[in-house]
Design an enzyme around this catalytic site. Structure first.
Site, mmCIF file in Angstrom:
data_model
loop_
_atom_site.group_PDB
_atom_site.id
_atom_site.type_symbol
_atom_site.label_atom_id
_atom_site.label_comp_id
_atom_site.label_asym_id
_atom_site.label_seq_id
_atom_site.Cartn_x
_atom_site.Cartn_y
_atom_site.Cartn_z
ATOM 1 N N SER A 159 -8.513 36.295 50.074
ATOM 2 C CA SER A 159 -9.974 36.265 50.166
ATOM 3 C C SER A 159 -10.417 36.306 51.628
ATOM 4 O O SER A 159 -10.082 37.252 52.343
ATOM 5 C CB SER A 159 -10.521 35.034 49.433
ATOM 6 O OG SER A 159 -11.915 35.115 49.287
ATOM 7 N N ASP A 243 -10.662 38.589 38.678
ATOM 8 C CA ASP A 243 -11.289 37.916 39.819
ATOM 9 C C ASP A 243 -12.786 37.744 39.564
ATOM 10 O O ASP A 243 -13.510 38.724 39.392
ATOM 11 C CB ASP A 243 -11.062 38.738 41.089
ATOM 12 C CG ASP A 243 -11.400 37.977 42.363
ATOM 13 O OD1 ASP A 243 -12.300 37.111 42.331
ATOM 14 O OD2 ASP A 243 -10.761 38.232 43.398
ATOM 15 N N HIS A 275 -9.561 34.697 40.925
ATOM 16 C CA HIS A 275 -9.658 34.728 42.380
ATOM 17 C C HIS A 275 -8.616 33.843 43.067
ATOM 18 O O HIS A 275 -7.994 34.256 44.041
ATOM 19 C CB HIS A 275 -11.064 34.309 42.822
ATOM 20 C CG HIS A 275 -11.311 34.512 44.282
ATOM 21 N ND1 HIS A 275 -11.263 35.749 44.882
ATOM 22 C CD2 HIS A 275 -11.601 33.624 45.278
ATOM 23 C CE1 HIS A 275 -11.519 35.624 46.177
ATOM 24 N NE2 HIS A 275 -11.711 34.359 46.442
#
Length: 316
Positions: A159, A243, A275
């Site tokens: 991320s 996600d 995620h």
């Protein structure tokens, strides 16, 4: 009729202005979340709780900010690969320890975990410029160590950490062997349209001049899509198709941009990955994928590098 059109134009203009104002006012809260709701900034556990061999590392960024990190070893004399793990934006490095514990076992590596400025025990306040300097300070520290093989440093970012890792890898082509990106966004401006849905129209429908203004207003653009094509090292893209934070299309766009310039790019999908749990739901296949990538590009095994590979060729 004219008054109706004018009112409509004023209304649209108001939405644009309001959207830009919200983006400016709340962008740091959207990008950086050092403290999880209901918790404190301190570490809930340390590596010793998981019986890991570790060292507290204290660094100074180039602007003088004091930083904290954990250097975790598989074994006291382990000279295998060292992974620099850059975390997601929420919480601190302690919240990733269980995953790192498994990473050490599965990949037979050392792991260096940096607390960005403003996170964990590190001083300061997060910003793109500051965190970029923090990551460089961490790499410089590793390059000076005599107890590791500095030719086997891999950057792994998830991320926000993917954006951090990509920037560091681009800036250090001779020091970093390979890059792993997991569930990373193309840019903060693109994510603004995801987190604040009404901004999609503002961003997507803006003129080129409007987009320039929006980019100017974003203090931490983290535009990985603009730098990924400049990275020459091998890159593994790991995408969780469930996600819920970063649309998987972002990872596909990053891969496509990188693969157009870099013949050592690999894209792997995990159908049930969300995620933050792709490493968990991916099971053994997740770790085998990373291990295979490291064996090809870090551990000295010969690889012809003739073609970029998609998820089909890398998933076995």
């Amino acid at each position: 009729m004219v008054s109706y059109v004018n009112a409509l134009l004023y209304g649209v203009g108001g939405i644009v202005v309001a959207g830009m104002a919200l983006l400016v006012a709340f962008q740091d809260r959207l990008v950086y979340v050092p403290v999880l709701p209901g918790l404190t900034k301190s570490y809930p556990i340390n590596p010793a709780r998981l019986r890991l061999i570790y060292e507290d590392v204290w660094l100074r960024s180039s602007d003088g900010v004091k930083l904290h990190a954990w250097f975790i070893k598989l074994l006291p004399d382990c000279r295998g690969p060292t992974i620099m793990f850059f975390q997601e934006n929420a919480g601190n490095i302690a919240h990733r320890l269980e995953m790192v514990r498994i990473m050490l076992q599965k990949l037979q590596c050392n792991v260096f975990m940096l607390s960005y400025r403003g996170y964990g025990a590190s001083d300061g306040y997060p910003s793109q410029h500051g965190i970029t300097m923090d990551a460089q300070a961490a790499l410089d520290h590793l390059m000076q160590r005599t107890d590791i093989d500095t030719s086997q440093i891999i950057v792994f970012g998830r991320s926000l950490g993917g954006a951090v890792g990509a920037a560091l890898t681009k800036n250090n082509p001779e020091k970093i062997s390979a890059l792993i990106l997991e569930n990373t966004f193309t840019s903060i401006l693109d994510m603004a349209g995801v987190l604040l849905p009404f901004l999609k129209w503002v961003i997507g429908g803006s003129t080129a001049k409007g987009l320039k203004i929006m980019n100017f207003l974003v203090r931490s653009p983290w535009s990985t899509i603009d730098i990924i094509g400049q990275i020459k090292q091998p890159i593994l893209f790991i995408s969780g198709l469930q996600d819920e934070m970063v649309p998987p299309i972002h990872m596909k766009m990053l891969y496509a941009k990188a693969a157009a310039h870099n013949k050592q790019c690999y894209f792997v999908e995990f159908p049930s990955g969300m995620h933050m749990d792709t490493w968990l739901t991916g099971g053994d296949r997740y770790w085998r994928t990373i291990q295979h990538f490291m064996e090809q590009h870090v551990s000295g095994r010969k690889h012809d590098g003739s073609n970029s590979r998609s998820s089909d060729s890398q998933s076995s």
